[in-house]
Motif scaffolding. Structure first.
Motif, PDB file in Angstrom:
ATOM      1  N   PRO A   1     -53.466  12.584 112.335  1.00 20.23           N
ATOM      2  CA  PRO A   1     -53.842  13.341 111.128  1.00 20.23           C
ATOM      3  C   PRO A   1     -55.284  13.083 110.697  1.00 20.23           C
ATOM      4  CG  PRO A   1     -52.551  11.423 110.503  1.00 20.23           C
ATOM      5  CD  PRO A   1     -52.607  11.440 112.017  1.00 20.23           C
ATOM      6  N   SER A   2     -56.225  13.615 111.436  1.00 20.28           N
ATOM      7  CA  SER A   2     -57.649  13.395 111.146  1.00 20.28           C
ATOM      8  C   SER A   2     -58.023  13.891 109.759  1.00 20.28           C
ATOM      9  CB  SER A   2     -58.519  14.094 112.188  1.00 20.28           C
ATOM     10  OG  SER A   2     -58.261  13.588 113.487  1.00 20.28           O
ATOM     11  N   ALA A   3     -57.449  15.041 109.356  1.00 16.66           N
ATOM     12  CA  ALA A   3     -57.762  15.600 108.037  1.00 16.66           C
ATOM     13  C   ALA A   3     -57.312  14.654 106.929  1.00 16.66           C
ATOM     14  CB  ALA A   3     -57.095  16.964 107.874  1.00 16.66           C
ATOM     15  N   LEU A   4     -56.144  14.045 107.129  1.00 20.21           N
ATOM     16  CA  LEU A   4     -55.627  13.094 106.135  1.00 20.21           C
ATOM     17  C   LEU A   4     -56.525  11.859 106.048  1.00 20.21           C
ATOM     18  CD1 LEU A   4     -53.329  12.454 104.160  1.00 20.21           C
ATOM     19  CD2 LEU A   4     -52.070  11.447 106.059  1.00 20.21           C
ATOM     20  N   GLU A   5     -56.977  11.380 107.199  1.00 17.94           N
ATOM     21  CA  GLU A   5     -57.899  10.233 107.197  1.00 17.94           C
ATOM     22  C   GLU A   5     -59.176  10.581 106.436  1.00 17.94           C
ATOM     23  OE1 GLU A   5     -60.562   7.427 110.196  1.00 17.94           O
ATOM     24  OE2 GLU A   5     -59.103   8.821 111.042  1.00 17.94           O
ATOM     25  N   ASN A   6     -59.711  11.768 106.670  1.00 20.14           N
ATOM     26  CA  ASN A   6     -60.930  12.173 105.977  1.00 20.14           C
ATOM     27  C   ASN A   6     -60.718  12.255 104.468  1.00 20.14           C
ATOM     28  OD1 ASN A   6     -62.385  12.359 108.373  1.00 20.14           O
ATOM     29  ND2 ASN A   6     -61.845  14.515 108.690  1.00 20.14           N
ATOM     30  N   GLU A   7     -59.532  12.738 104.065  1.00 24.95           N
ATOM     31  CA  GLU A   7     -59.224  12.803 102.625  1.00 24.95           C
ATOM     32  C   GLU A   7     -59.167  11.407 102.024  1.00 24.95           C
ATOM     33  OE1 GLU A   7     -56.333  15.614 100.894  1.00 24.95           O
ATOM     34  OE2 GLU A   7     -55.934  16.216 102.968  1.00 24.95           O
ATOM     35  N   MET A   8     -58.573  10.468 102.755  1.00 27.55           N
ATOM     36  CA  MET A   8     -58.481   9.097 102.247  1.00 27.55           C
ATOM     37  C   MET A   8     -59.867   8.472 102.140  1.00 27.55           C
ATOM     38  SD  MET A   8     -55.010   7.674 104.129  1.00 27.55           S
ATOM     39  CE  MET A   8     -54.851   6.223 103.069  1.00 27.55           C
ATOM     40  N   ILE A   9     -60.743   8.783 103.089  1.00 28.77           N
ATOM     41  CA  ILE A   9     -62.114   8.263 103.047  1.00 28.77           C
ATOM     42  C   ILE A   9     -62.857   8.838 101.840  1.00 28.77           C
ATOM     43  CG2 ILE A   9     -64.359   8.370 104.215  1.00 28.77           C
ATOM     44  CD1 ILE A   9     -62.793   8.108 106.876  1.00 28.77           C
ATOM     45  N   GLN A  10     -62.640  10.121 101.569  1.00 27.32           N
ATOM     46  CA  GLN A  10     -63.264  10.740 100.397  1.00 27.32           C
ATOM     47  C   GLN A  10     -62.763  10.102  99.106  1.00 27.32           C
ATOM     48  OE1 GLN A  10     -62.651  14.981 100.656  1.00 27.32           O
ATOM     49  NE2 GLN A  10     -63.620  15.128 102.674  1.00 27.32           N
ATOM     50  N   CYS A  11     -61.473   9.759  99.079  1.00 30.36           N
ATOM     51  CA  CYS A  11     -60.905   9.089  97.904  1.00 30.36           C
ATOM     52  C   CYS A  11     -61.558   7.720  97.696  1.00 30.36           C
ATOM     53  CB  CYS A  11     -59.389   8.920  98.067  1.00 30.36           C
ATOM     54  SG  CYS A  11     -58.455  10.446  97.925  1.00 30.36           S
ATOM     55  N   ILE A  12     -61.799   7.009  98.800  1.00 30.96           N
ATOM     56  CA  ILE A  12     -62.447   5.701  98.711  1.00 30.96           C
ATOM     57  C   ILE A  12     -63.837   5.852  98.095  1.00 30.96           C
ATOM     58  CG2 ILE A  12     -63.452   3.810 100.057  1.00 30.96           C
ATOM     59  CD1 ILE A  12     -61.155   4.258 102.102  1.00 30.96           C
ATOM     60  N   ARG A  13     -64.606   6.798  98.599  1.00 28.60           N
ATOM     61  CA  ARG A  13     -65.985   6.969  98.145  1.00 28.60           C
ATOM     62  C   ARG A  13     -66.058   7.511  96.721  1.00 28.60           C
ATOM     63  NH1 ARG A  13     -67.878   8.990 104.117  1.00 28.60           N
ATOM     64  NH2 ARG A  13     -68.497   6.921 104.868  1.00 28.60           N
ATOM     65  N   ALA A  14     -65.028   8.242  96.312  1.00 33.04           N
ATOM     66  CA  ALA A  14     -65.016   8.796  94.953  1.00 33.04           C
ATOM     67  C   ALA A  14     -64.307   7.880  93.965  1.00 33.04           C
ATOM     68  CB  ALA A  14     -64.339  10.171  94.970  1.00 33.04           C
ATOM     69  N   GLY A  15     -63.733   6.771  94.485  1.00 28.28           N
ATOM     70  CA  GLY A  15     -63.041   5.834  93.604  1.00 28.28           C
ATOM     71  C   GLY A  15     -61.711   6.345  93.085  1.00 28.28           C
ATOM     72  N   LYS A  16     -61.093   7.283  93.809  1.00 27.39           N
ATOM     73  CA  LYS A  16     -59.803   7.846  93.381  1.00 27.39           C
ATOM     74  C   LYS A  16     -58.664   7.034  93.998  1.00 27.39           C
ATOM     75  CE  LYS A  16     -61.685  12.532  92.954  1.00 27.39           C
ATOM     76  NZ  LYS A  16     -61.601  13.940  93.442  1.00 27.39           N
ATOM     77  N   LYS A  17     -58.380   5.880  93.387  1.00 28.30           N
ATOM     78  CA  LYS A  17     -57.406   4.945  93.957  1.00 28.30           C
ATOM     79  C   LYS A  17     -56.000   5.524  93.986  1.00 28.30           C
ATOM     80  CE  LYS A  17     -57.952   0.577  93.237  1.00 28.30           C
ATOM     81  NZ  LYS A  17     -57.969  -0.791  92.670  1.00 28.30           N
ATOM     82  N   GLU A  18     -55.583   6.198  92.907  1.00 28.15           N
ATOM     83  CA  GLU A  18     -54.223   6.734  92.849  1.00 28.15           C
ATOM     84  C   GLU A  18     -53.988   7.776  93.943  1.00 28.15           C
ATOM     85  OE1 GLU A  18     -51.259   8.989  89.658  1.00 28.15           O
ATOM     86  OE2 GLU A  18     -52.999   7.861  88.922  1.00 28.15           O
TER      87      GLU A  18
END
Length: 392
Positions: A178-195
């Motif tokens: 799931p490359s798209a899911l990994e990219n979304e999680m990386i974006q969450c990390i960089r945006a500080g969206k922990k939840e």
């Protein structure tokens, strides 16, 4: 004459001792012992028996012996007869149960699944496989088959016993990473969206870890995701430096025997990499004794310490500490200590301020040659090579 002497010597052993000697003996020894073993167990090539492997998650000797003792009590309470138990220590071994003359017991698997295995799970999480055989001659080959079978336990409900019939019903599906899911999680990390990050982690666990993909595929994809997330978080946080703890948790993923266990380890890692450095040990375990042990290692790794010293500090027996440390962290105590020291050594070498000898002594290795050997085994390069490649 020689065969008669061999038989007389064999009679001095109990059936259990004779069985263990046969299993651990070489080919010529087994040939000599076979007649005495068949006589002692009341078995021949026409008698069907069943061999069961119980492999606990904890590989501490104390755990194996506790399971063996408790297993005897359970079998006696169930009025089971003609059973024999022996242990093979290590990750590829376990507690083996031989039940002689089981051809007429059609409910054996159900009895073991419902009455025997559940109580043993209270001692340590176990996986279990079962094979039937005729006679006793080929028990070593049967032991190998049990080891192969137990790997299928990853894909069946917890607490079930795996046999060839069950294994043949297991089919795996192909899933894409799931490359798209990994990219979304990386974006969450960089945006500080922990939840949202944890929601995405749950989605990964639902669609990958608990999928019908092969165990190898699930492990590979989980490790791939974790390594990708760690890399990105490492770019953002300066305090993410607990390399040894992260490597242990990755190793625990590789050794997971069930999807439930892998999901648990995966979720621990997600919490680990999103918390400040001071809280990382608490995400590995909430056990106070193990936390105290880790704290003691961090403060004293440069001294000549070992399991006994840490156990004394924690006010527990060394055997007990060894067992719960492995159960809670997924890694042996000695490996944790060694890798912690190597991790500290890597930091010192990368600073460029210290000689290899100074680093060796600072992290608790009095023998520089031994330090170099351990370092290369863990890192794949010598301390000098690592220093040259990473010196800032």
């Amino acid at each position: 004459m020689e065969g008669k002497i061999e038989k007389q010597n064999a009679r001095r052993l109990t059936p259990n001792q004779l069985l263990r000697s046969y299993v651990y003996g070489d080919k010529s020894e087994r040939e000599r012992m076979l007649p005495a073993l068949e006589e002692s167990l009341g078995i021949n090539d026409r008698v069907e028996s069943t061999v069961i492997l119980i492999r606990p998650q904890s590989i501490a000797r104390e755990t194996y012996e506790e399971i063996q003792k408790y297993l005897r009590g359970l079998l006696d309470a169930l009025c089971m007869e003609n059973y024999y138990i022996f242990i093979r220590y290590g990750e590829d071994g376990g507690v083996y149960l031989l039940l002689v003359d089981t051809e007429r017991n059609r409910n054996l698997k159900m009895i073991l699944s419902t009455r025997v295995l559940p109580p043993l799970q209270e001692i340590s999480s176990c996986v279990c496989s079962m094979v039937k055989m005729k006679g006793i001659r080929d028990i070593n080959q049967i032991i190998d088959k049990l080891g192969d079978l137990v790997k299928y336990s990853f894909s069946i409900p917890e607490g079930k016993i795996i046999d060839w019939e069950t294994a043949q019903t297991i089919t795996y599906e192909k899933i894409e990473y799931p490359s798209a899911l990994e990219n979304e999680m990386i974006q969450c990390i960089r945006a500080g969206k922990k939840e949202k990050f944890f929601d995405m982690g749950k989605e990964f666990a639902d669609h990958v870890i608990e999928s019908n993909a092969s165990p190898e595929c699930i492990r590979d994809y989980t490790i791939r995701l974790v390594l990708g997330l760690i890399r990105v978080i490492g770019e953002i946080r300066t305090d993410l430096n607990q390399e040894e703890e992260i490597s242990y948790m990755l190793e625990s993923i590789r050794k997971c025997c069930s999807q439930k266990e892998m999901r648990y380890q995966f979720e621990k890692i997600l919490k680990n990499i999103t918390l400040p450095d001071d809280n990382m040990a608490k995400t590995i375990t909430e056990n106070g004794i193990v936390l105290n042990a880790i704290s003691y290692i961090r403060e004293n790794y440069g001294n000549n310490i070992g399991l006994v010293d840490v156990a004394q500090f924690c006010n527990v027996r060394s055997e007990y500490l060894s067992r719960i440390f492995k159960e809670e962290t997924g890694v042996k105590f000695v490996d944790f200590l060694t890798n912690f020291r190597v991790s500290m050594a890597k930091r010192m070498l990368a600073s460029g301020k210290y000689k290899v000898l100074e680093v060796s002594e600072a992290v608790g290795f009095s023998d520089q040659k031994y330090f170099q050997k351990v370092f290369k085994k863990v890192c794949g390069v010598t301390p000098s090579e690592y220093k040259k490649e990473n010196c800032r």
